[in-house]
Design a protein around this motif. Structure first.
Motif, PDB file in Angstrom:
ATOM      1  N   ASN A  26       0.819  -1.214   0.000  1.00 58.11           N
ATOM      2  CA  ASN A  26       0.000   0.000   0.000  1.00 58.11           C
ATOM      3  C   ASN A  26       0.855   1.266   0.000  1.00 58.11           C
ATOM      4  OD1 ASN A  26      -2.279  -1.741   0.361  1.00 58.11           O
ATOM      5  ND2 ASN A  26      -1.845  -1.792   2.556  1.00 58.11           N
ATOM      6  N   MET A  28       0.943   5.601  -0.456  1.00 64.72           N
ATOM      7  CA  MET A  28       0.123   6.811  -0.369  1.00 64.72           C
ATOM      8  C   MET A  28       0.909   7.977  -0.966  1.00 64.72           C
ATOM      9  SD  MET A  28      -1.389   8.503   3.062  1.00 64.72           S
ATOM     10  CE  MET A  28      -3.096   8.986   3.111  1.00 64.72           C
ATOM     11  N   LYS A  70      -8.516   8.725  -1.490  1.00 61.66           N
ATOM     12  CA  LYS A  70      -9.159   7.670  -2.269  1.00 61.66           C
ATOM     13  C   LYS A  70      -8.127   6.618  -2.685  1.00 61.66           C
ATOM     14  CE  LYS A  70     -11.997   7.278  -6.331  1.00 61.66           C
ATOM     15  NZ  LYS A  70     -11.972   7.841  -7.667  1.00 61.66           N
ATOM     16  N   THR A  71      -8.512   5.352  -2.562  1.00 62.16           N
ATOM     17  CA  THR A  71      -7.568   4.280  -2.869  1.00 62.16           C
ATOM     18  C   THR A  71      -7.988   3.506  -4.111  1.00 62.16           C
ATOM     19  OG1 THR A  71      -7.056   4.030  -0.529  1.00 62.16           O
ATOM     20  CG2 THR A  71      -6.473   2.192  -1.958  1.00 62.16           C
ATOM     21  N   SER A  73      -6.871   0.015  -6.359  1.00 62.16           N
ATOM     22  CA  SER A  73      -6.056  -1.200  -6.290  1.00 62.16           C
ATOM     23  C   SER A  73      -6.071  -1.954  -7.609  1.00 62.16           C
ATOM     24  CB  SER A  73      -6.594  -2.147  -5.213  1.00 62.16           C
ATOM     25  OG  SER A  73      -6.667  -1.497  -3.983  1.00 62.16           O
ATOM     26  N   SER A  86      -1.994  -1.226  -3.982  1.00 61.76           N
ATOM     27  CA  SER A  86      -2.991  -0.183  -3.741  1.00 61.76           C
ATOM     28  C   SER A  86      -2.303   1.155  -3.629  1.00 61.76           C
ATOM     29  CB  SER A  86      -3.748  -0.453  -2.440  1.00 61.76           C
ATOM     30  OG  SER A  86      -4.485  -1.637  -2.552  1.00 61.76           O
ATOM     31  N   THR A  88      -3.057   5.103  -2.582  1.00 57.33           N
ATOM     32  CA  THR A  88      -4.001   6.038  -1.983  1.00 57.33           C
ATOM     33  C   THR A  88      -3.620   7.448  -2.407  1.00 57.33           C
ATOM     34  OG1 THR A  88      -4.350   4.559  -0.114  1.00 57.33           O
ATOM     35  CG2 THR A  88      -4.969   6.855   0.196  1.00 57.33           C
ATOM     36  N   ASP A  89      -4.528   8.077  -3.091  1.00 49.73           N
ATOM     37  CA  ASP A  89      -4.307   9.430  -3.594  1.00 49.73           C
ATOM     38  C   ASP A  89      -4.909  10.408  -2.587  1.00 49.73           C
ATOM     39  OD1 ASP A  89      -3.558  11.411  -5.315  1.00 49.73           O
ATOM     40  OD2 ASP A  89      -5.184  11.098  -6.753  1.00 49.73           O
ATOM     41  N   THR A 133      -4.270  -2.945   5.434  1.00 48.64           N
ATOM     42  CA  THR A 133      -4.470  -1.659   4.752  1.00 48.64           C
ATOM     43  C   THR A 133      -3.451  -0.629   5.243  1.00 48.64           C
ATOM     44  OG1 THR A 133      -6.057  -0.913   6.423  1.00 48.64           O
ATOM     45  CG2 THR A 133      -6.955  -2.024   4.482  1.00 48.64           C
ATOM     46  N   ILE A 135      -0.364   1.705   5.524  1.00 48.28           N
ATOM     47  CA  ILE A 135       0.414   2.357   4.459  1.00 48.28           C
ATOM     48  C   ILE A 135       1.888   1.973   4.611  1.00 48.28           C
ATOM     49  CG2 ILE A 135       1.166   4.575   3.497  1.00 48.28           C
ATOM     50  CD1 ILE A 135      -1.743   3.968   2.881  1.00 48.28           C
TER      51      ILE A 135
END
Ligand code: GDP
Ligand code: MG
Length: 298
Positions: A26, A28, A70-71, A73, A86, A88-89, A133, A135
């Motif tokens: 994950n 970000m 917002k994620t 994947s 994934s 995450t923006d 989940t 990061i």
């Protein structure tokens, strides 16, 4: 004769587990708005990831300004190994007149994922595999001003490095010449030092093997990576490549002589992926977990 311990079979077990469950990674993306964060998310998904290709790269999305965390994947498969990537923006800073504590929603999001993992871990009936989940890495976008780190970046980075792995990048590096990039990098590294932002990824700790230590040191001396992003394929000698037209010509995103996206992507998704996951669990999550359990006890 010496009895083999069977370490090779442990290796196989790890492999079996990877085959069965896959890896979860994950990322970000954080930084001021307009620096190309959303574009970079698409660039990462569309780039050749060690020849892994994201499953669908067909549509050409038009990127609207990001308004919420917002994620997205994608599952990437290669040689029977499955990676769930994934990204995450985040909306980015500077959208509001008042930037005070603009990092708070980001830090909260990161901590919320730790909290979620912790509550799953502490349940009496634990799931055999807790969905992860957390990061594993924040990519921090620095504006290509050519001057120095801005106050908002300093404030934000200081807080982020306490809770998560952070890799800084210079955004839109095509707007700087090679000399400007180098000078800017040096200045930013001085700014990191002056402001006590030393815990950027990768960490140079004593537990590393000598060659790992040297490799990480070399990476640290290259930070922040000067990257260019694009979600458009252009035809170069008949081959579609991720590229960007500039006043000076076409910049190929995945060409290491044009910018440092390739090195950055290789570190993130190939050479250091496992270490980023481990560091998250062993350093940052562990730190969070201890604090929480202590709070409960006190
Ligand atoms: P965000 O607000 O950080 O998510 O930025 P966007 O991804 O929405 O990009 C803002 C604008 O910058 C768009 O017009 C992009 O096409 C453009 N852009 C994105 N990456 C780059 C880059 O590496 N170089 C240049 N010159 N422009 C870029
Ligand atoms: Mg955006």
């Amino acid at each position: 004769p010496e009895r083999p311990i069977g370490l090779d079979s442990i290796q196989d077990q790890v492999k079996q587990k990877l085959l069965r469950f896959g890896l979860t990674f994950n990322i970000m993306i954080v930084g001021s708005s307009g620096l190309g964060k959303s574009t970079m998310m698409n660039t990462l998904f569309k780039s050749k990831v060690n020849r892994w290709m994201a499953s669908d790269t067909s549509q050409e999305p038009i990127i609207p300004p990001t308004v919420e965390i917002k994620t997205i994947s994608h599952v990437i498969e290669e040689k029977n190994i499955r990676l769930k990537l994934s990204i995450t923006d985040t909306p980015g800073f500077g959208d509001h007149v008042n930037n005070v504590k603009c990092w708070e929603p980001i830090i909260k999001y990161i901590n919320d994922q730790y909290q979620h993992y912790l509550s799953e871990e502490r349940r009496i009936e634990r799931k055999p595999r807790i969905p992860d989940t957390r990061i594993h890495c924040v990519i921090y976008f620095i504006a290509p001003t050519g001057h120095s780190l801005r106050a908002i970046d300093v404030e934000c980075l200081k807080r982020l490095v306490k809770v998560v792995n952070v890799i800084p990048v210079i955004a839109k590096a095509d707007s700087l010449t090679l000399e400007e990039r180098q000078a800017f990098k040096n200045r930013i590294r001085n700014d990191f030092e002056r402001n006590g932002i030393s815990k950027l990824y990768p960490m140079l700790h004593k537990g590393l093997e000598e060659d790992e230590f040297q490799k990480n040191k070399a990476i640290k001396n290259q930070l922040p990576f000067a990257v260019v992003g694009s979600d458009q394929f252009m035809s170069i000698k008949g081959t579609p490549v991720l590229a960007r037209k500039t006043r000076w010509g076409t910049i190929e995103v995945e060409n290491p002589s044009h910018n440092e996206f390739p090195q950055f992507r290789d570190m993130l998704l190939r050479t250091h992926l496992h270490d980023l996951i481990d560091t998250t669990a062993e350093v940052y999550y562990e730190h969070y977990r201890r604090n929480q359990l202590q709070l409960v006890q006190d």
